[in-house]
Design an enzyme around this catalytic site. Structure first.
Site, PDB file in Angstrom:
ATOM      1  CG  ASP A  50      13.740  28.729  25.439  1.00 37.16           C
ATOM      2  OD1 ASP A  50      12.316  28.659  25.237  1.00 37.16           O
ATOM      3  OD2 ASP A  50      14.308  27.672  25.607  1.00 37.16           O
TER       4      ASP A  50
ATOM      5  CG  ASP B 212      10.966  22.377  24.112  1.00 34.96           C
ATOM      6  OD1 ASP B 212      10.750  23.452  23.397  1.00 34.96           O
ATOM      7  OD2 ASP B 212      11.659  22.391  25.448  1.00 34.96           O
TER       8      ASP B 212
END
Length: 265
Positions: A119, A174
């Site tokens: 991430d 996202d």
């Protein structure tokens, strides 16, 4: 192709959930269709490392550690995926890997990890073109084949450097469980479709099929678009409660064949 904890469970994960999900994936015959990876997302680890700098599995939710989890997944003929961030902390403020790439990669290899989702949170403003190759090199140095999933949200012109750095790269922010997100992520991901090909794929984020926020027709379209885009097909729902109509979508062998065939357009 596989399954990931985040879209449905977020931080509410533990060892029994992972084992149960692996069992359910096999019971439904999803493994036979190509769904191979069982991937833990954020929150499997503590915020603080041990005295020697190693990341520590949360002893409350994963009391037996990551190797035991990986061994169970492997015993089912599946592959084991894990999560970290190219920052000082993960997005949920657990221990990140920035500056610890070599030690973390070595631990992942020791645990039998087959997939790393990496991430972009708390990155201290360090360029992605520095942070992501550092973990690539650390993973390669272990000698263990580990699928490298770059999750920097399509920032810093990912399409220019990620194809030589990882096996997949996020092209968007996202996803969420609603049609507007599906439409946006698909269109955004296709802006640089030409850089995607065998061995490296644009990633518009994980599937929301089965999470209840869309109609069945929207879920069908979502799955078809991801298949046509050659996107990673990572299930993000609760496999123990998924409705039959959604499971049928995830098992559409014709669309999976399109997704997996480099020649199919």
């Amino acid at each position: 192709m596989g399954w990931n904890t985040w879209n449905k469970f977020a931080c509410n994960i533990d060892e029994p959930l992972i084992k149960q999900s692996a069992d359910q994936l096999i019971e439904y015959g999803l493994q036979d269709l190509g769904y191979t990876y069982i991937n833990l997302d954020d929150c499997w680890q503590l915020a603080d490392r041990d005295a020697d700098g190693h990341v520590v599995a949360d002893p409350t939710t994963f009391p037996n550690g990551m190797k035991v989890v990986g061994d169970y997944i492997h015993s089912k003929g599946l592959k084991f995926g894990i999560y970290s961030s190219a920052g000082t902390m993960t997005c949920q403020r657990r221990a990140g890997s920035l500056g610890y790439e070599a030690i973390d990669a070595a631990d992942y290899a020791d645990w039998g990890v087959d997939y790393l989702k990496y991430d972009n949170c708390y990155n201290n403003g360090v360029s992605a073109e520095v942070r992501y190759p550092a973990m690539r090199d650390a993973l390669l140095a272990t000698g263990r084949p580990i699928f490298y999933s770059i999750c920097n949200w399509g920032e810093e012109e990912t399409w220019k450097w990620a194809p030589t750095t990882g096996n997949s790269w996020r092209t968007t922010q996202d996803i969420f469980d609603g049609w507007s997100s599906i439409e946006y992520n698909f269109k955004k991901s296709q802006e640089h479709f030409e850089v995607s090909g065998p061995g490296g794929w644009n990633d518009p984020d994980m599937l929301e099929v089965g999470n209840g926020g869309m109609t069945i027709e929207e879920e069908k379209t979502h799955f078809a678009l991801w298949a046509l885009a050659k996107a990673p097909l990572i299930i993000g729902c609760d496999l123990t409660t998924v409705r039959p109509e959604s499971l049928k979508i995830l098992k559409n062998s014709n669309l999976i064949a399109v997704n997996q065939d480099p020649a199919a357009k």
